[in-house]
Design an enzyme around this catalytic site. Structure first.
Site, short mmCIF file in Angstrom:
data_model
loop_
_atom_site.label_atom_id
_atom_site.label_comp_id
_atom_site.label_asym_id
_atom_site.label_seq_id
_atom_site.Cartn_x
_atom_site.Cartn_y
_atom_site.Cartn_z
N ASP A 107 -37.97 -1.08 66.95
CA ASP A 107 -39.15 -0.07 67.11
C ASP A 107 -38.69 1.12 67.53
O ASP A 107 -39.14 2.24 67.10
CB ASP A 107 -39.04 -0.70 68.56
CG ASP A 107 -39.66 -1.87 68.34
OD1 ASP A 107 -40.74 -2.16 67.80
OD2 ASP A 107 -39.23 -2.58 69.58
N ASN B 87 -32.09 -5.01 64.87
CA ASN B 87 -32.48 -6.21 65.91
C ASN B 87 -31.63 -7.25 65.50
O ASN B 87 -31.10 -7.91 63.79
CB ASN B 87 -33.86 -6.20 65.77
CG ASN B 87 -34.65 -5.44 66.63
OD1 ASN B 87 -33.87 -4.20 67.46
ND2 ASN B 87 -36.46 -5.11 66.18
N1 CTP Z 1 -43.22 -5.95 65.27
C1 CTP Z 1 -44.25 -4.75 64.10
N2 CTP Z 1 -43.67 -3.95 63.79
C2 CTP Z 1 -43.13 -3.01 64.70
C3 CTP Z 1 -42.41 -4.73 66.24
C4 CTP Z 1 -42.56 -5.60 65.92
O1 CTP Z 1 -45.59 -5.20 63.07
N3 CTP Z 1 -42.93 -1.93 65.26
C5 CTP Z 1 -44.81 -7.07 64.67
C6 CTP Z 1 -43.07 -8.29 64.48
O2 CTP Z 1 -43.37 -9.14 63.29
C7 CTP Z 1 -44.28 -10.09 65.87
C8 CTP Z 1 -44.38 -8.09 66.12
O3 CTP Z 1 -44.82 -7.23 65.92
O4 CTP Z 1 -44.88 -10.19 65.46
C9 CTP Z 1 -44.19 -8.81 68.27
O5 CTP Z 1 -42.76 -8.18 68.11
P1 CTP Z 1 -41.97 -8.27 69.43
O6 CTP Z 1 -40.73 -7.30 69.04
O7 CTP Z 1 -42.29 -8.73 70.35
O8 CTP Z 1 -42.77 -6.95 70.12
P2 CTP Z 1 -42.96 -5.06 70.48
O9 CTP Z 1 -44.66 -5.48 69.64
O10 CTP Z 1 -41.87 -5.28 69.23
O11 CTP Z 1 -43.04 -4.91 71.58
P3 CTP Z 1 -41.76 -5.61 72.99
O12 CTP Z 1 -40.55 -4.62 72.24
O13 CTP Z 1 -42.23 -4.46 73.28
O14 CTP Z 1 -41.90 -6.82 73.07
#
Ligand code: CTP
Length: 403
Positions: free
Chosen positions: A282, A213
């Protein structure tokens, strides 16, 4: 408030970055005096530092500008912090052995200020046991270090030895000055154990390729440093970034999201507050290859499987802890942020629209919106440095502690 930095510049290619350090210190309204060694003058003309610092530059013990009647003693007394950046193996060795044979080393010797070294040298020099012993000796004696980063060095080698980035050095020095001046004397996070995550995670495709990322780690590192300054006991779980952090931070380096999850779960038990500024990948590559995939095969398909959501996992085991997440969005910021806050059982979420210039990712600045679950409040902030944003985030966290 006294904010005087005497900066020693010694001879290494990182001298050009030292000019940026001076410029950034001046932007923070810090008075800067520069002492250059003879070798440093071979790399950068003293005029550069004179122009940036708006002060005369000392280049020799016997050519001290009129303004400083007693030479090294005057500068030694003026300094609140002495910063040696870049610090060569030579200057580290000299100070460790008590040698004072030029203007810089005599000033260091005569000063009661906090003395900070930002080493920069070839990796083999840095790892040389003599240098490591000198560093260890200086640390024992209370000298401070901003660790060099790992990466490609000017000499072509790869490894640890690249001077820390100017913004990190300046963050460190401003933190020290705040401490000295007592502006952060309120250690409002004393006794708190904080777990911070930062940077990206990487998922291997094969031994040479990966998916990841966009994340520099700067926001998480700024939070970790600010929490440390405010008295917290800080654990920083970090993905691969080229940043350095204070020695007092318990930094755990990880690569993949699974590794970040495991490190967080271990530290979680002992934490009062968790701030998840990392950008974990993710998905991981389900059909990861043990050997390098040859491109002769033409196009290829990656099979991606979902990684665990670390924050959501921790949210389920939260008990009395304070959990803070981030939401990096490109549209419908508030709606998505609120949804994440509820789904992950958070007390607070820091949202930023990463599509707006000056917010998120590789910037030194951020534009944040803070939403709290406790009172449903929302606060929008203008563009600011990540160091400032870190303190604002922690101010909100302290409000949660009080509740
Ligand atoms: N986060 C996490 N574990 C993951 C992905 C994200 O703990 N596998 C945490 C990040 O550190 C952040 C929060 O979740 O504090 C939101 O991350 P973000 O990338 O904005 O969201 P996602 O939950 O991944 O959702 P999306 O990608 O669908 O927007």
């Amino acid at each position: 408030m006294s904010r005087n930095v005497v900066m020693g510049v010694t001879g290494g290619i990182a001298c050009y970055k030292a000019a940026d350090v001076v410029s950034r210190l001046k932007k923070e309204d810090i008075e800067v005096d520069v002492i250059m060694t003879e070798n440093a003058c071979e790399f950068v003309n003293p005029l550069t530092f004179r122009t940036l610092s708006k002060n005369p530059v000392v280049t020799s013990t016997f050519a001290v500008p009129e303004a400083w009647k007693v030479g090294h003693v005057a500068l030694a007394q003026k300094a609140d912090v002495m910063l040696i950046a870049p610090a060569t193996a030579n200057v580290i060795g000299k100070v460790a052995c008590g040698i004072a044979d030029d203007m810089l080393t005599t000033t260091i010797m005569a000063s009661k200020a906090k003395i900070v070294f930002a080493p920069a040298m070839n990796v083999n020099m840095y790892e040389n046991p003599v240098v490591q012993e000198n560093i260890a000796r200086l640390k024992r004696l209370g000298y401070l270090f901003v660790e060099p980063a790992e990466g490609l060095l000017a000499c072509g080698d790869t490894g640890k030895g690249r001077m820390a980035e100017p913004e990190d050095i300046v963050d460190y020095v401003t933190g020290l000055l705040d401490d000295i001046n007592g502006s952060c004397a309120e250690k409002d996070l004393a006794g708190m154990k904080i777990l911070v995550t930062a940077g990206p995670t990487v998922e291997d495709i094969d031994p040479v390729r990966y998916i990841s990322n966009r994340s520099s780690g700067k926001m998480g590192y700024a939070i970790a440093e600010a929490a440390l300054r405010r008295g917290a006991d800080v654990t920083l779980v970090s993905g691969p970034v080229s940043l350095s952090c204070s020695e007092a931070i318990n930094r755990i380096n990880i690569k993949s999201t699974q590794e970040m999850l495991e490190a967080c779960q271990k530290a979680f038990e002992n934490s009062d507050i968790v701030i998840k500024a990392a950008a974990p990948a993710d998905f991981y590559v389900a059909n990861r290859s043990q050997h390098k995939i040859k491109k002769t095969g033409g196009s290829m398909q990656l099979e991606l499987s979902k990684n665990p959501d670390i924050l959501e996992t921790l949210g389920r085991e939260k008990a009395g802890r304070i959990l803070v997440g981030f939401a990096a969005e490109t549209q419908d910021l508030e709606e998505y942020a609120r949804e994440k806050m509820v789904r992950k059982n958070l007390d607070m979420i820091v949202a930023n629209n990463v599509a707006v210039p000056g917010a998120g990712f590789d910037n030194d600045t951020n534009i944040i919106t803070i939403i709290k679950a406790t009172d449903n409040s929302m606060a929008n902030y203008e563009k600011m440095s990540k160091a400032e944003a870190a303190d604002i985030i922690l101010n909100h966290v302290t409000e949660l502690i009080k509740k």
